[in-house]
Design a protein around this motif. Structure first.
Motif, mmCIF file in Angstrom:
data_model
loop_
_atom_site.group_PDB
_atom_site.id
_atom_site.type_symbol
_atom_site.label_atom_id
_atom_site.label_comp_id
_atom_site.label_asym_id
_atom_site.label_seq_id
_atom_site.Cartn_x
_atom_site.Cartn_y
_atom_site.Cartn_z
ATOM 1 N N VAL A 159 0.862 -1.181 0.000
ATOM 2 C CA VAL A 159 0.000 0.000 0.000
ATOM 3 C C VAL A 159 0.895 1.226 0.000
ATOM 4 C CG1 VAL A 159 -1.757 1.311 1.230
ATOM 5 C CG2 VAL A 159 -1.869 -1.184 1.205
ATOM 6 N N ASP A 160 0.676 2.102 -0.969
ATOM 7 C CA ASP A 160 1.447 3.342 -1.081
ATOM 8 C C ASP A 160 0.496 4.515 -0.912
ATOM 9 O OD1 ASP A 160 3.457 5.159 -1.481
ATOM 10 O OD2 ASP A 160 3.372 5.052 -3.677
ATOM 11 N N SER A 161 0.877 5.468 -0.075
ATOM 12 C CA SER A 161 0.029 6.627 0.210
ATOM 13 C C SER A 161 0.820 7.908 -0.021
ATOM 14 C CB SER A 161 -0.476 6.587 1.661
ATOM 15 O OG SER A 161 -1.203 5.393 1.910
ATOM 16 N N PHE A 162 0.151 8.896 -0.576
ATOM 17 C CA PHE A 162 0.757 10.214 -0.751
ATOM 18 C C PHE A 162 -0.361 11.243 -0.851
ATOM 19 C CE2 PHE A 162 0.006 8.557 -4.945
ATOM 20 C CZ PHE A 162 -0.389 9.642 -5.714
ATOM 21 N N GLU A 163 0.008 12.503 -0.780
ATOM 22 C CA GLU A 163 -0.948 13.601 -0.838
ATOM 23 C C GLU A 163 -0.747 14.406 -2.113
ATOM 24 O OE1 GLU A 163 -1.158 16.024 2.599
ATOM 25 O OE2 GLU A 163 -1.125 14.350 4.017
ATOM 26 N N ILE A 164 -1.781 15.137 -2.471
ATOM 27 C CA ILE A 164 -1.693 15.966 -3.675
ATOM 28 C C ILE A 164 -0.622 17.038 -3.509
ATOM 29 C CG2 ILE A 164 -2.968 17.638 -5.085
ATOM 30 C CD1 ILE A 164 -5.467 16.003 -4.652
ATOM 31 N N ASP A 165 -0.476 17.567 -2.297
ATOM 32 C CA ASP A 165 0.535 18.602 -2.059
ATOM 33 C C ASP A 165 1.948 18.071 -2.232
ATOM 34 O OD1 ASP A 165 -1.431 20.438 -1.582
ATOM 35 O OD2 ASP A 165 -1.372 20.237 0.607
ATOM 36 N N ASP A 166 2.134 16.750 -2.140
ATOM 37 C CA ASP A 166 3.460 16.184 -2.388
ATOM 38 C C ASP A 166 3.855 16.301 -3.853
ATOM 39 O OD1 ASP A 166 3.509 15.503 0.271
ATOM 40 O OD2 ASP A 166 2.835 13.443 -0.062
ATOM 41 N N VAL A 167 2.862 16.385 -4.731
ATOM 42 C CA VAL A 167 3.121 16.501 -6.169
ATOM 43 C C VAL A 167 3.141 17.965 -6.594
ATOM 44 C CG1 VAL A 167 2.343 15.802 -8.469
ATOM 45 C CG2 VAL A 167 2.003 14.276 -6.510
ATOM 46 N N LYS A 168 2.109 18.697 -6.186
ATOM 47 C CA LYS A 168 2.004 20.112 -6.545
ATOM 48 C C LYS A 168 1.090 20.797 -5.537
ATOM 49 C CE LYS A 168 0.850 23.201 -10.395
ATOM 50 N NZ LYS A 168 0.331 23.283 -11.788
ATOM 51 N N ARG A 169 1.505 21.942 -5.055
ATOM 52 C CA ARG A 169 0.702 22.678 -4.083
ATOM 53 C C ARG A 169 -0.443 23.388 -4.805
ATOM 54 N NH1 ARG A 169 2.518 23.144 0.991
ATOM 55 N NH2 ARG A 169 4.650 22.475 1.437
ATOM 56 N N LEU A 170 -1.652 22.970 -4.471
ATOM 57 C CA LEU A 170 -2.847 23.544 -5.087
ATOM 58 C C LEU A 170 -3.765 24.070 -3.997
ATOM 59 C CD1 LEU A 170 -3.564 20.768 -7.740
ATOM 60 C CD2 LEU A 170 -2.402 22.939 -8.114
ATOM 61 N N GLN A 171 -4.462 25.132 -4.296
ATOM 62 C CA GLN A 171 -5.352 25.762 -3.330
ATOM 63 C C GLN A 171 -6.741 25.915 -3.937
ATOM 64 O OE1 GLN A 171 -4.427 26.360 -0.252
ATOM 65 N NE2 GLN A 171 -2.237 25.943 -0.561
ATOM 66 N N GLY A 172 -7.757 25.819 -3.073
ATOM 67 C CA GLY A 172 -9.127 26.123 -3.473
ATOM 68 C C GLY A 172 -9.639 25.249 -4.597
ATOM 69 N N ASN A 173 -10.178 25.927 -5.631
ATOM 70 C CA ASN A 173 -10.790 25.207 -6.745
ATOM 71 C C ASN A 173 -9.774 24.409 -7.558
ATOM 72 O OD1 ASN A 173 -13.305 26.241 -6.062
ATOM 73 N ND2 ASN A 173 -13.066 28.050 -7.378
ATOM 74 N N HIS A 174 -8.520 24.826 -7.542
ATOM 75 C CA HIS A 174 -7.504 24.083 -8.294
ATOM 76 C C HIS A 174 -7.350 22.667 -7.734
ATOM 77 C CE1 HIS A 174 -6.268 27.611 -10.591
ATOM 78 N NE2 HIS A 174 -6.257 28.305 -9.453
ATOM 79 N N ARG A 175 -7.385 22.544 -6.403
ATOM 80 C CA ARG A 175 -7.302 21.209 -5.801
ATOM 81 C C ARG A 175 -8.545 20.392 -6.132
ATOM 82 N NH1 ARG A 175 -5.886 20.502 0.489
ATOM 83 N NH2 ARG A 175 -3.908 21.282 -0.348
ATOM 84 N N SER A 176 -9.707 21.016 -6.089
ATOM 85 C CA SER A 176 -10.946 20.294 -6.406
ATOM 86 C C SER A 176 -10.930 19.794 -7.846
ATOM 87 C CB SER A 176 -12.154 21.203 -6.178
ATOM 88 O OG SER A 176 -12.202 21.636 -4.827
ATOM 89 N N ARG A 177 -10.433 20.617 -8.768
ATOM 90 C CA ARG A 177 -10.363 20.180 -10.160
ATOM 91 C C ARG A 177 -9.358 19.041 -10.334
ATOM 92 N NH1 ARG A 177 -11.445 25.788 -11.311
ATOM 93 N NH2 ARG A 177 -9.231 26.313 -11.111
#
Length: 242
Positions: free
Chosen positions: A150-168
């Protein structure tokens, strides 16, 4: 001086001891016998240490315990599937398991019926995968197969996104009605859980690597159509490899 036929040649060594010719000839014959090699089957069989087989149960520490915290949103699925979780852990792996309601943790421990030293780790991986959001049948594959992780990571580990950018970005990973996520799972034979900004991938090492690359491409803004083309080539490589 006596006649030559009766004379014995003498040789003096470093210590001054004298040897006759007959003694030297006898020593030469003995030296030739010593130069003969010992048969190979007798080499190395002299004083070998004897080791008794190690009992696998002697490597098990009965007092070793694993405590896994239960997230609040997984309480209801845990109650509904508790019997199915306990059955393989107790009857197959021979472990003891209980739910600590006060601490809100699942406790797994070795007991006198445990015969495998790796059983505790496998059970902990199985329960942890279920608590992360994987289906019970998918998580139970960790008990049957040895090459699943099992491998786990977060979106912020790839690219820092805020608000609607993260939702998209999350929308690109899942796709319409989960189409993109299911395509990645079926093409690479993995299982993916998207929990807000955290992403968990269950599968073999190589498959996880390819799936993570596809998910990272979607996070960076790559169109799903281009990712589908990459998945087709990756799936073809996996088919030829296995």
């Amino acid at each position: 001086m006596a006649d030559d036929d009766m004379m014995l040649m003498q040789m003096e060594d470093e210590e001054g001891t004298t040897f006759g010719a007959e003694e030297l000839a006898a020593a030469g014959e003995a030296g030739e016998d010593d130069d003969e090699l010992e048969p190979l089957e007798n080499v190395g069989t002299g004083n070998l240490p004897e080791f008794t087989p190690v009992d696998p149960t002697s490597l098990i520490e009965v007092e070793e315990v694993r405590r896994l915290p239960v997230p609040p949103h997984r309480y209801t699925p845990l109650k509904q599937n508790w019997e199915h979780i306990v059955d393989p852990i107790v009857n197959v792996l021979g472990l003891a398991i209980q739910m600590n309601v006060k601490a809100r943790k699942i406790e797994i421990q070795n007991c006198e019926y445990t015969t495998d030293s790796s059983a505790l780790q496998r059970a902990a991986d199985f329960v942890k995968a279920f608590l992360l959001g994987f289906d019970l049948d998918d998580a139970m594959a960790l008990l049957r197969l040895d090459d699943l992780y099992v491998d786990s990571f977060e979106i912020d580990d790839v690219k820092r996104l805020q608000g609607n950018h993260r939702s998209r970005a999350i929308g690109r990973i899942c796709g319409a009605q989960g189409k993109t996520k299911h395509t990645i799972e079926n093409a690479l034979r993995v299982r993916i859980v998207v929990a807000d900004s955290k992403i968990h991938i269950l599968g073999a090492f190589t498959n996880i690597k390819l799936a993570r690359r596809a998910v990272c491409s979607l996070i960076m803004g790559t169109p799903p159509g281009k990712v589908y083309g990459q998945l087709r080539s990756a799936s073809a490589r996996l088919a030829t490899r296995y």
